[in-house]
Design an enzyme around this catalytic site. Structure first.
Site, short mmCIF file in Angstrom:
data_model
loop_
_atom_site.label_atom_id
_atom_site.label_comp_id
_atom_site.label_asym_id
_atom_site.label_seq_id
_atom_site.Cartn_x
_atom_site.Cartn_y
_atom_site.Cartn_z
N CYS A 187 -9.34 -0.90 -19.33
CA CYS A 187 -8.06 -0.27 -18.18
C CYS A 187 -7.20 -1.39 -17.12
O CYS A 187 -6.44 -1.63 -16.23
CB CYS A 187 -9.39 -1.26 -17.25
SG CYS A 187 -9.90 -2.60 -16.37
N HIS B 34 0.46 -1.19 0.07
CA HIS B 34 0.44 0.05 0.20
C HIS B 34 0.96 1.56 -0.38
O HIS B 34 0.70 2.20 -0.42
CB HIS B 34 -0.99 -0.01 1.39
CG HIS B 34 -1.87 -0.32 0.78
ND1 HIS B 34 -3.82 -0.83 1.64
CD2 HIS B 34 -2.74 -1.65 -0.47
CE1 HIS B 34 -4.34 -1.53 1.55
NE2 HIS B 34 -3.98 -2.09 -0.31
N GLU C 161 -11.02 -10.00 -20.24
CA GLU C 161 -9.01 -10.41 -20.31
C GLU C 161 -9.36 -11.43 -20.47
O GLU C 161 -8.48 -11.99 -20.07
CB GLU C 161 -9.65 -9.89 -18.94
CG GLU C 161 -9.30 -10.62 -17.15
CD GLU C 161 -9.47 -9.98 -16.30
OE1 GLU C 161 -8.40 -9.13 -15.72
OE2 GLU C 161 -10.30 -10.43 -15.01
C1 PEP Z 1 -6.40 -6.21 -16.37
O1 PEP Z 1 -5.92 -7.42 -16.11
O2 PEP Z 1 -5.88 -5.88 -17.05
C2 PEP Z 1 -6.80 -5.87 -15.25
C3 PEP Z 1 -6.69 -4.24 -15.42
O3 PEP Z 1 -7.14 -7.09 -14.03
P1 PEP Z 1 -5.86 -7.42 -13.23
O4 PEP Z 1 -4.74 -6.32 -13.71
O5 PEP Z 1 -6.36 -6.72 -11.41
O6 PEP Z 1 -5.56 -8.68 -12.77
MG MG Z 2 -7.32 -8.66 -14.99
#
Ligand code: PEP
Ligand code: MG
Length: 581
Positions: free
Chosen positions: A504, A191, A433
């Protein structure tokens, strides 16, 4: 001059005198006490045992629910030790007979006990010494004031040096002219590191022995948060070199800061929407400060990683705080993405041969339905306070979407029955994803209210490479034709159904790949708050038409390597000053 290499936790350059926070171990001194202080020391000792007992019982209760008797057995061992005469009774006798402080007495007694354990042949009993060490540390922490005392604000910028630093300690330090920090412990995803990145504070962590190497607060320290290097007492050549770099870095940051309040527009006037990815609530304030349009990804698994299992009420309070901090802007709360490399202590995780393909994210949630429902109910209650959306991670097909949606309905029914205030019919979306989902976005675009493209995992699973494996890192190419093809399809199917789509993954916050996403047609990007200003700068320097042409030429590349080279050329031509050199 000493050069130490650690983990580059937050980029940037800082030069200054040290501010030394010695927190390596709780230091225990032997203090002789008078007869009238004996009762006080014993009371202090007993109070600490009580606190340790309450703490362990609490952890045990949580773990019993999820891990079962077998794994919570260790806490019984700790509880027994707290009643053990050889440890506890003997410590009281030492306080009384030797007239010493409780911390010292406990340490002395525990050392003897550990010696006995070490001498035995039985490996099981030998192991017990770690339990004793653990419990003794806990009691000592409860007896001593572990926090450090802050000095008044410094006139000049200082570099904090600590064994470890908590997020709240960091935030307090920043008010006192501390401009960077270095710690013995820490990881890139702690964090404290997240906050440092979000706030743009250069930091190097995991240095192991920085606190042993700094002798006085008069020593000059250089923090190179790009390379993960700390230099103590630099020679004049290195010092001058870094002072120059620090000056340039400050100029670069000043330029970026000017973009804070500007609209996010390409050079040819196309508006781009920027959202933040956050893990902890403190980042939401930083997101507001950078004028993000909301939170595109709130990673709730961090709550579990920190606390183990959490009750509905506790989670409700955390999420309500997040929603209020976000001041009415949209906030997309992703249900816990546990499993894979994100294993929470005190929560059940099976031993898996291949965890990245195993019981992760939505699969984990559907398996532990009660825990999932607890979270959904907390989110629905927090949604009363703002514009909340729910998003499911790692969905592989339609069945999981339908199951998750019906659980949300169940939670609404439960809340109605329980007469708790909540918001119904909130937008439900999925992370796209997994390649399986990306390939059927035309089948799911009517099942959900929005898509969010998680390029980190999408690239990992499409190309078949572990995203954290340095040996295959060279294959991790967002411009791989397979990835570009999927990205185009996802966008097209979202547009067909008229639903929102955001990217994202890290790709959205990496200035180099922003022209690719804009060229493909994406207009909503969600990224770490620390990436926002650079992203704005990149966006302001490029034109949509040129980005579209770039995509046409990338599509012609059969080799991902050639596509990367083309992209590098494009970025250097239009926006080389976005990057700090
Ligand atoms: C991703 O897989 O692109 C994502 C944003 O999720 P995380 O990085 O938390 O797996
Ligand atoms: Mg992910």
């Amino acid at each position: 001059m000493i050069v130490l290499k650690g983990i580059a936790a937050s980029e940037g350059i800082a030069v200054g005198k040290a501010f030394f926070i010695n927190k390596k171990h709780v230091k225990v001194n032997k203090i002789r006490i008078s007869d009238d202080k004996i009762a006080f020391e014993i009371r202090k000792f007993k109070d600490a045992i009580k606190k340790a007992e309450e703490y362990i019982k609490h952890i045990k209760d949580i773990s019993l629910q999820d891990l079962g008797e077998e794994h919570s057995f260790i806490f019984d061992v700790y509880l027994l030790l707290l009643k053990d005469d050889m440890l506890i009774g003997e410590t009281e006798r030492v306080i009384k007979n030797e007239k010493v402080n409780a911390e010292y007495a406990l340490l002395k007694v525990s050392k003897k006990l550990i010696e006995i354990f070490e001498k035995t042949e039985d490996p099981y009993i030998k192991e017990k010494k770690n339990d004793v060490k653990h419990i003794v540390n806990k009691i000592i922490k409860f007896m001593t004031n572990d926090g450090f005392i802050f000095k008044e604000t410094f006139g000049e910028s200082r570099i904090a040096i600590a064994h470890d630093l908590s997020p709240s300690e960091l935030v307090s330090l920043l008010k006192q002219n501390i401009v960077a920090f270095a710690t013995d412990l820490g990881s890139k995803i702690s964090h404290t590191s997240i906050i440092a990145r979000a706030m743009g504070i250069p930091a190097v962590v995991g240095l192991e022995k920085i606190t042993d190497n700094i002798i006085s607060e008069e020593e000059m320290v250089i923090i190179d948060g790009f390379k993960g290097v700390v230099i103590i007492s630099p020679n004049s050549e290195v010092l001058n070199d870094y002072l120059e770099k620090e000056k340039k870095y400050k100029e670069y940051i000043n330029e970026l800061q000017k973009l804070k309040n500007l609209d996010v527009k390409t050079k040819d006037g196309e508006i781009i929407n920027i959202f933040s990815n956050v893990e902890i609530n403190e980042e939401i304030e930083i997101s507001n400060d950078y004028n993000a349009q909301g939170i595109g990804l709130y990673r709730t698994e961090f709550i579990y990683l920190e606390k183990g299992d959490v009750s509905e009420d506790e989670q409700f309070l955390i999420l309500k705080d997040a929603v209020l901090k976000n001041k009415g802007k949209p906030i997309t709360i992703r249900t816990f993405d546990l499993g894979g490399e994100k294993l929470a202590n005190l929560l059940p995780h099976p031993d898996e041969q291949n965890p990245a393909m195993g019981l992760r994210a939505i699969r984990y949630s559907l398996r532990f339905k009660d825990m999932f429902k607890t979270q959904i109910k907390a989110i629905l209650r927090a949604a009363v306070f703002g514009d909340v959306r729910i998003m499911f991670p790692m969905v592989s097909g339609v069945e999981e979407i339908r199951q998750a949606k019906s659980i949300v309905k169940e939670c609404e029914e439960d809340l109605k029955r329980e007469k708790k205030e909540f918001r119904s019919n909130i937008p439900l979306g999925v992370m796209v994803e997994l390649p399986s989902l990306a390939l059927i976005t035309h089948l799911i675009n009517k099942e959900v209210d929005f898509f969010s493209v998680g390029t980190n995992d999408l690239i990992q699973y499409t190309i078949g490479i572990d995203r954290n494996n340095e040996y295959v890192a060279y294959l991790y190419r967002p411009t791989h034709p397979a990835v570009l093809t999927l990205l185009r399809k996802i966008l097209k199917d979202a547009q067909k159904a008229g639903i929102e789509v955001t990217v994202c993954g890290e790709m959205a916050g990496d200035p180099k790949y922003i022209p690719v996403l804009l060229g493909l047609g994406y207009r909503n990007l969600s990224m770490s708050p620390s990436a926002i200003l650079k992203a704005k700068m990149m966006i302001s320097k490029i034109e949509i038409e040129k980005c579209e042409k770039l995509i046409t030429s990338l599509k012609r590349c059969k080799l991902a390597r050639n596509a990367e080279e083309k992209l590098d050329k494009f970025v250097n031509k239009y926006a080389s000053d976005v990057f700090f050199h």
